[in-house]
Design an enzyme around this catalytic site. Structure first.
Site, PDB file in Angstrom:
ATOM      1  N   GLU A  88       0.800  -1.238   0.000  1.00 37.66           N
ATOM      2  CA  GLU A  88       0.000   0.000   0.000  1.00 37.66           C
ATOM      3  C   GLU A  88       0.830   1.285   0.000  1.00 37.66           C
ATOM      4  OE1 GLU A  88      -2.694  -0.330   3.313  1.00 37.66           O
ATOM      5  OE2 GLU A  88      -3.754  -2.016   2.411  1.00 37.66           O
ATOM      6  N   ASN A 119       2.162  -5.215  -3.150  1.00 29.11           N
ATOM      7  CA  ASN A 119       0.755  -5.528  -2.857  1.00 29.11           C
ATOM      8  C   ASN A 119      -0.027  -4.252  -2.566  1.00 29.11           C
ATOM      9  OD1 ASN A 119      -1.167  -7.750  -2.208  1.00 29.11           O
ATOM     10  ND2 ASN A 119      -1.124  -6.919  -0.128  1.00 29.11           N
ATOM     11  N   HIS A 158     -10.237  -6.069  -2.124  1.00 34.44           N
ATOM     12  CA  HIS A 158     -11.321  -5.835  -1.150  1.00 34.44           C
ATOM     13  C   HIS A 158     -12.424  -5.119  -1.916  1.00 34.44           C
ATOM     14  CE1 HIS A 158      -9.007  -7.277   2.214  1.00 34.44           C
ATOM     15  NE2 HIS A 158      -8.007  -6.488   1.877  1.00 34.44           N
ATOM     16  N   GLU A 176      -6.178 -10.722  -1.225  1.00 31.75           N
ATOM     17  CA  GLU A 176      -7.004 -10.507  -0.020  1.00 31.75           C
ATOM     18  C   GLU A 176      -8.481 -10.398  -0.379  1.00 31.75           C
ATOM     19  OE1 GLU A 176      -5.474  -7.205   2.307  1.00 31.75           O
ATOM     20  OE2 GLU A 176      -3.398  -7.731   1.853  1.00 31.75           O
ATOM     21  N   ASP A 206     -12.226 -10.191  -0.772  1.00 36.46           N
ATOM     22  CA  ASP A 206     -13.546 -10.273  -0.144  1.00 36.46           C
ATOM     23  C   ASP A 206     -14.466  -9.318  -0.887  1.00 36.46           C
ATOM     24  OD1 ASP A 206     -12.682  -7.818   1.071  1.00 36.46           O
ATOM     25  OD2 ASP A 206     -12.326  -8.779   3.007  1.00 36.46           O
TER      26      ASP A 206
HETATM   27  C1  XIL Z   1      -6.283  -6.354   8.340  1.00 39.54           C
HETATM   28  C2  XIL Z   1      -6.572  -7.514   9.271  1.00 39.54           C
HETATM   29  O1  XIL Z   1      -7.426  -8.432   8.633  1.00 39.54           O
HETATM   30  C3  XIL Z   1      -7.209  -7.016  10.551  1.00 39.54           C
HETATM   31  O2  XIL Z   1      -7.376  -8.072  11.482  1.00 39.54           O
HETATM   32  C4  XIL Z   1      -6.347  -5.925  11.159  1.00 39.54           C
HETATM   33  O3  XIL Z   1      -7.005  -5.379  12.300  1.00 39.54           O
HETATM   34  C5  XIL Z   1      -6.080  -4.833  10.152  1.00 39.54           C
HETATM   35  O4  XIL Z   1      -5.498  -5.384   8.990  1.00 39.54           O
HETATM   36  N1  XIL Z   1      -4.948  -4.637   3.723  1.00 39.54           N
HETATM   37  C6  XIL Z   1      -3.962  -5.481   4.169  1.00 39.54           C
HETATM   38  C7  XIL Z   1      -4.213  -6.365   5.338  1.00 39.54           C
HETATM   39  O5  XIL Z   1      -2.913  -5.574   3.517  1.00 39.54           O
HETATM   40  O6  XIL Z   1      -3.047  -6.563   6.100  1.00 39.54           O
HETATM   41  C8  XIL Z   1      -5.306  -5.829   6.217  1.00 39.54           C
HETATM   42  O7  XIL Z   1      -5.584  -6.812   7.219  1.00 39.54           O
HETATM   43  C9  XIL Z   1      -6.528  -5.501   5.404  1.00 39.54           C
HETATM   44  C10 XIL Z   1      -6.222  -4.442   4.386  1.00 39.54           C
END
Ligand code: XIL
Length: 460
Positions: A156, A197, A233, A261, A263
């Site tokens: 990020e 990422n 996400h 990641e 969802d």
């Molecule tokens: C999130 C976790 O799932 C949570 O449990 C934590 O509180 C915050 O981080 N992008 C990422 C992940 O790269 O590491 C993040 O994970 C979600 C967003």
């Protein structure tokens, strides 16, 4: 504090991980997501987190359904170097050894990130931060050397407009911090594939353009980058239409791509219509990855709504994952499964086109846009074939196999048994001569979903 696993364990682990990735397996209809993905030369994984590992039914599915694991938190800087120079790997090791015992590969997440790092990092004098960052990368990637297939080296680093995020690393080290982190990671674990990422880089746009430009530059300069992780996400109904094209353009630069990641969140509460849309959305993402050889795998950001991070960060939203809070499979699971299995019944993109004329001088063309087990999305185009404008229209058909319309947009639906009538909405009744309008709907089916019969279009 720093512990290293004996070399033999590392070697055995990397052999096992290699086998899980490289050897295509024969998958059957009842196979797991991981088995189906492996048969396509990819992985399908899940994130997990240490507190959930006391939940035995959860662990049972985690251990059997997926062939890749990402620790959702415990490899982050806050956990691995909570005090400067004091490294702590117990929790991450727990996740890694669970994965290893189940023949699952592990993605390392994440070495350098603007979030979830300990406060002491902010107090490091600017001219010492590069050394501190390298030391962190060297230790963490060194500890897990031979045990992770990928590292998310930097996470990020870009803003939505494509400029660099002004993190502590950007401010105190400057643009070069990303390349420096990759070089340190390569030295510490030469076998791990090194990923950049980020989120909101799944489709074409300013942010993915900036990452694209960086990867291009790294390739030209010999900075060791192997892959791009698209977090994904996503929001219900908003999978970027350019996702496949975007994955392909990164692949064409000579890097792998992973969906890291995934969802797909919805406004709560769930209902059948949203579940059907979500299934369609998951299918779109899986199909996009399957379409690109260098898309190596997909990870969901945990697999069950029971442990999703979404509700705590996006109030009022959730239900983003393929299993519900009771560990039951949702329609999204079936969509993922069938996409990975390459199931042909139901067909992936069945299409029926049946133009017919009705009394009012219009035709209707009915097309199934996508279909998954139990559900489908259709689009109907209404064309005014007359010589003057029409002010109202009605499309009628009959479903021959018990299908139903569950949600319809850009029209008003009424059903009577197998017979469906769709009239114009208030805003799209008028169609100029030879003009078109369209409506769409989500439907459900069981057994089969043949084309409708008696499709007509009329002015009333
Ligand atoms: C999130 C976790 O799932 C949570 O449990 C934590 O509180 C915050 O981080 N992008 C990422 C992940 O790269 O590491 C993040 O994970 C979600 C967003």
């Amino acid at each position: 504090m720093r512990r290293r696993l004996p070399l033999t364990i590392g070697v055995v682990a990397s052999l096992a991980l290699g086998a899980a990735i490289a050897v295509p397996q024969i998958a059957s209809a009842s196979s797991t997501l991981g088995q189906h993905a492996a048969a396509r030369g990819k992985y399908f994984g899940s994130a997990t987190d240490n507190p959930e590992l006391t939940d035995a039914p959860y662990v049972s599915i985690l251990s059997s359904e997926f062939n890749q694991i990402t620790p959702g938190n415990t490899m982050k800087w806050q956990y691995t170097e909570p005090q400067q120079g004091q490294f702590s790997y117990g929790q991450a090791d727990t996740v890694v050894s669970l994965a290893r015992s189940n023949n699952q590969s592990v993605r390392g997440h994440t070495l350098v990130w603007h979030s979830q790092y300990p406060g002491w990092v902010d107090s490091v004098p600017a001219n010492q931060l590069l050394g501190v960052m390298r030391n962190h990368v060297t230790n963490v990637a060194g500890h897990f050397q031979g045990q992770v297939i990928h590292w998310d080296v930097v996470n990020e680093a870009f803003e939505e407009n494509g400029t660099r995020r002004q993190s502590v690393f950007q401010r105190n080290i400057g643009d070069s911090y990303i390349a420096e982190a990759f070089r340190a990671a390569r030295a510490a674990d030469p076998a791990a594939k090194l990923y950049y990422n980020d989120y909101n880089i799944e489709g074409l746009g300013a942010k993915s353009d900036a990452v694209y430009a960086m990867v291009q530059q790294f390739k030209a300069q010999g900075v060791p980058i192997d892959g791009v992780g698209m977090q994904a996400h996503l929001i219900l109904g908003q999978v970027p239409s350019s996702i496949r094209q975007n994955i392909q353009r990164f692949a064409d630069l000579g890097v792998d791509v992973a969906i890291t990641e995934l969802d797909i969140r919805m406004n709560l509460p769930r209902d059948a219509t949203k579940d059907a849309q979500q299934a369609n959305d998951y299918r779109t993402v899986v199909d996009a990855c399957l379409a690109v050889t260098r898309c190596v795998g997909i990870t969901v950001w945990d697999y069950t709504d029971k442990y999703s991070w979404i509700p705590s960060v996006f109030p009022g939203q959730g239900a983003a994952l393929p299993y519900d809070e009771n560990l039951n499979k949702k329609p999204a699971y079936t969509a993922i499964h069938d996409a990975l299995a390459g199931t042909t019944t139901p067909p992936t993109t069945p299409t029926t086109t049946t133009p017919t004329s009705g009394p009012g001088g219009c035709t209707a063309t009915y097309q199934i846009v996508s279909q998954w087990t139990g559900g489908f999305q259709a689009n109907v185009t209404v064309r005014n074939t007359g010589t003057s404008a029409m002010n109202a229209w009605a499309v009628r058909w009959s479903f021959g196999a018990g299908q139903t319309v569950t949600n319809l947009w850009n029209g008003v639906v009424s059903s009577s048994g197998a017979n469906v009538t769709v009239r114009n909405a208030t805003y799209n009744g008028t169609i100029p001569a030879n003009g078109t309008t369209s409506f769409g709907f989500l439907g459900s089916w069981t057994g089969s979903n043949p084309a409708p019969t008696g499709l007509t279009c009329g002015s009333t």
